[in-house]
Design a protein around this motif. Structure first.
Motif, PDB file in Angstrom:
ATOM      1  N   THR A   5     -85.330  91.670  47.038  1.00 51.22           N
ATOM      2  CA  THR A   5     -85.960  90.671  46.160  1.00 51.22           C
ATOM      3  C   THR A   5     -85.998  89.291  46.801  1.00 51.22           C
ATOM      4  N   VAL A   6     -85.244  89.107  47.889  1.00 50.64           N
ATOM      5  CA  VAL A   6     -85.182  87.807  48.549  1.00 50.64           C
ATOM      6  C   VAL A   6     -86.432  87.585  49.395  1.00 50.64           C
ATOM      7  N   THR A   7     -87.096  86.473  49.141  1.00 49.16           N
ATOM      8  CA  THR A   7     -88.336  86.171  49.867  1.00 49.16           C
ATOM      9  C   THR A   7     -88.229  84.933  50.739  1.00 49.16           C
ATOM     10  N   GLU A   8     -87.075  84.238  50.679  1.00 48.38           N
ATOM     11  CA  GLU A   8     -86.980  82.985  51.427  1.00 48.38           C
ATOM     12  C   GLU A   8     -85.531  82.727  51.815  1.00 48.38           C
ATOM     13  N   PHE A   9     -85.375  82.095  52.976  1.00 47.64           N
ATOM     14  CA  PHE A   9     -84.079  81.672  53.482  1.00 47.64           C
ATOM     15  C   PHE A   9     -84.225  80.227  53.921  1.00 47.64           C
ATOM     16  N   ALA A  10     -83.302  79.366  53.453  1.00 40.82           N
ATOM     17  CA  ALA A  10     -83.460  77.943  53.760  1.00 40.82           C
ATOM     18  C   ALA A  10     -82.104  77.301  53.999  1.00 40.82           C
ATOM     19  N   PRO A  11     -82.041  76.277  54.873  1.00 41.88           N
ATOM     20  CA  PRO A  11     -80.799  75.506  55.024  1.00 41.88           C
ATOM     21  C   PRO A  11     -80.484  74.793  53.711  1.00 41.88           C
ATOM     22  N   ALA A  12     -79.237  74.853  53.285  1.00 39.92           N
ATOM     23  CA  ALA A  12     -78.855  74.250  52.009  1.00 39.92           C
ATOM     24  C   ALA A  12     -79.054  72.742  52.008  1.00 39.92           C
ATOM     25  N   THR A  13     -79.062  72.122  53.173  1.00 37.02           N
ATOM     26  CA  THR A  13     -79.206  70.667  53.246  1.00 37.02           C
ATOM     27  C   THR A  13     -80.618  70.205  52.928  1.00 37.02           C
ATOM     28  N   ARG A  14     -81.588  71.098  53.014  1.00 40.52           N
ATOM     29  CA  ARG A  14     -82.986  70.683  52.842  1.00 40.52           C
ATOM     30  C   ARG A  14     -83.674  71.379  51.672  1.00 40.52           C
ATOM     31  N   ALA A  15     -82.894  71.933  50.763  1.00 36.96           N
ATOM     32  CA  ALA A  15     -83.496  72.677  49.656  1.00 36.96           C
ATOM     33  C   ALA A  15     -82.920  72.190  48.328  1.00 36.96           C
ATOM     34  N   TRP A  17     -82.004  72.947  44.538  1.00 43.90           N
ATOM     35  CA  TRP A  17     -81.641  74.165  43.807  1.00 43.90           C
ATOM     36  C   TRP A  17     -82.686  74.506  42.757  1.00 43.90           C
ATOM     37  N   ARG A  18     -82.982  75.810  42.649  1.00 44.18           N
ATOM     38  CA  ARG A  18     -83.872  76.290  41.597  1.00 44.18           C
ATOM     39  C   ARG A  18     -83.391  77.664  41.143  1.00 44.18           C
ATOM     40  N   ASP A  19     -83.884  78.084  39.988  1.00 45.21           N
ATOM     41  CA  ASP A  19     -83.498  79.374  39.442  1.00 45.21           C
ATOM     42  C   ASP A  19     -83.853  80.485  40.427  1.00 45.21           C
ATOM     43  N   GLY A  20     -82.907  81.401  40.636  1.00 46.54           N
ATOM     44  CA  GLY A  20     -83.118  82.483  41.590  1.00 46.54           C
ATOM     45  C   GLY A  20     -82.494  82.236  42.940  1.00 46.54           C
ATOM     46  N   ASP A  21     -81.884  81.039  43.119  1.00 43.44           N
ATOM     47  CA  ASP A  21     -81.209  80.719  44.376  1.00 43.44           C
ATOM     48  C   ASP A  21     -79.789  81.273  44.377  1.00 43.44           C
ATOM     49  N   ALA A  22     -79.257  81.459  45.582  1.00 46.38           N
ATOM     50  CA  ALA A  22     -77.856  81.830  45.767  1.00 46.38           C
ATOM     51  C   ALA A  22     -77.336  81.104  46.989  1.00 46.38           C
ATOM     52  N   TRP A  23     -76.167  80.496  46.854  1.00 51.49           N
ATOM     53  CA  TRP A  23     -75.523  79.865  48.007  1.00 51.49           C
ATOM     54  C   TRP A  23     -75.011  80.956  48.938  1.00 51.49           C
ATOM     55  N   LEU A  24     -75.277  80.812  50.212  1.00 54.56           N
ATOM     56  CA  LEU A  24     -74.860  81.806  51.197  1.00 54.56           C
ATOM     57  C   LEU A  24     -73.804  81.219  52.112  1.00 54.56           C
ATOM     58  N   GLY A  25     -72.579  81.747  52.009  1.00 54.18           N
ATOM     59  CA  GLY A  25     -71.510  81.376  52.929  1.00 54.18           C
ATOM     60  C   GLY A  25     -71.356  82.487  53.945  1.00 54.18           C
ATOM     61  N   GLY A  26     -70.309  83.319  53.755  1.00 53.98           N
ATOM     62  CA  GLY A  26     -70.143  84.467  54.644  1.00 53.98           C
ATOM     63  C   GLY A  26     -71.018  85.640  54.235  1.00 53.98           C
ATOM     64  N   GLY A  27     -71.277  85.761  52.925  1.00 51.28           N
ATOM     65  CA  GLY A  27     -72.152  86.829  52.447  1.00 51.28           C
ATOM     66  C   GLY A  27     -71.496  88.189  52.321  1.00 51.28           C
ATOM     67  N   THR A  28     -70.149  88.262  52.482  1.00 46.55           N
ATOM     68  CA  THR A  28     -69.511  89.576  52.441  1.00 46.55           C
ATOM     69  C   THR A  28     -69.641  90.238  51.066  1.00 46.55           C
ATOM     70  N   TRP A  29     -69.698  89.432  49.990  1.00 51.07           N
ATOM     71  CA  TRP A  29     -69.964  90.016  48.678  1.00 51.07           C
ATOM     72  C   TRP A  29     -71.456  90.044  48.387  1.00 51.07           C
ATOM     73  N   LEU A  30     -72.157  88.978  48.735  1.00 50.83           N
ATOM     74  CA  LEU A  30     -73.579  88.873  48.419  1.00 50.83           C
ATOM     75  C   LEU A  30     -74.375  90.044  48.989  1.00 50.83           C
ATOM     76  N   VAL A  38     -81.759  87.359  42.672  1.00 48.67           N
ATOM     77  CA  VAL A  38     -81.792  86.394  43.776  1.00 48.67           C
ATOM     78  C   VAL A  38     -83.146  86.443  44.485  1.00 48.67           C
ATOM     79  N   ARG A  39     -83.747  85.257  44.626  1.00 48.01           N
ATOM     80  CA  ARG A  39     -85.045  85.147  45.305  1.00 48.01           C
ATOM     81  C   ARG A  39     -84.948  84.355  46.610  1.00 48.01           C
TER      82      ARG A  39
END
Length: 275
Positions: A5-15, A17-30, A38-39
């Motif tokens: 369902t994910v259609t976009e990947f962006a640096p957190a510094t330049r985005a 927040w909007r509905d459908g976002d998820a913060w990505l750290g290590g991603g071991t659970w995500l 999540v979009r």
């Protein structure tokens, strides 16, 4: 896991927040299970936060600090050596391979808010404060012991980001005793108890894994095991009276066993600090 369902990947510094976002750290659970809502993924590495910052007053741990980085921490201030030892003990309590430890983050483990989350145990036991940032830039601070409110529940508001955890020097210089139990040698923590004695002899006992959220017992002077257990019983009885959950009861440990082992580990940790 293919997050289709994910259609976009962006640096957190330049985005923004909007509905459908998820913060990505290590991603071991995500990346471990489907995320149908999540979009877009917002990469926290873009912030470039230093894993740990050490000053005379506190140690600040970035949310993006990995468990491996925390376990390798060797304090410049030798008075913090006990806290570094506790950090390694808590990191080793996480069920996962070295690959997981090199990717999983402190912030992710706390925000996942599982009862057995060892980074919650570590930060709560040292009076850690979670520093939170809202999408509009508003900031607030919440004690980690109060941040996790239940199994998979926490104080985060929509779009809010845990950026750092601040650990005060007064707790970092304290003596600590650590005990952890699982049903198997490599199983998820069923009971985890950390007792801390400060320079003024104030004592804090933090219980996690056997309960849905951290339970802390605070004493102005070193308590006897009987005093600590009486306080524990009062806290757990109050939780039941409020129709809240008591000890967890699941495949990782039955409630009565967890209760008995919690009492045992509290007695052991206080005994260690008394020696």
């Amino acid at each position: 896991m293919d997050l289709n369902t994910v259609t976009e990947f962006a640096p957190a510094t330049r985005a923004a927040w909007r509905d459908g976002d998820a913060w990505l750290g290590g991603g071991t659970w995500l990346f471990s299970q489907p995320q149908p809502r999540v979009r877009r993924l917002l990469d926290l590495d873009a912030f470039g936060w230093a894993p740990l910052r050490e000053t005379a007053d506190a140690v600040t741990v970035a949310a993006t600090c990995t468990l491996a980085q925390l376990a390798r921490w060797r304090p410049a201030d030798r008075h913090f050596d006990g806290a570094a030892t506790l950090a390694r003990q808590c990191c080793h309590a996480l069920l996962g391979s070295f690959k997981v430890h090199n990717v999983a983050t402190v912030g992710g483990n706390i925000c996942l808010s599982l009862p057995a989350g060892p980074m919650t145990s570590f930060a709560a036991a040292l009076d850690g404060v979670a520093l939170l940032r809202a999408p509009d830039g508003t900031r607030r601070a919440v004690p980690v012991a109060a941040f996790v409110s239940g199994d998979g529940r926490n104080a985060l508001r929509p779009g809010e980001l845990l950026s750092h955890v601040s650990l005060p020097a007064a707790a970092l210089t304290a003596r600590t005793a650590f005990r952890q139990l699982s049903l198997s040698a490599v199983g998820r923590s069923a009971v985890l108890v950390i007792a801390r004695r400060d320079a003024d002899d104030g004592t804090v006992v933090t219980v996690t894994a056997s309960v849905p959220h951290p339970v802390q017992l605070r004493f102005p002077a070193p308590p006897t095991p009987a005093e600590a257990l009486a306080d524990l019983d009062a806290v757990m009885d109050a939780a039941l009276d409020a129709t809240g959950p008591g000890y967890l009861d699941d495949v990782h440990g039955a409630g009565p066993w967890r209760a008995a082992m919690t009492r045992r580990l509290i007695t052991e940790t206080l005994g260690e600090l008394a020696r």
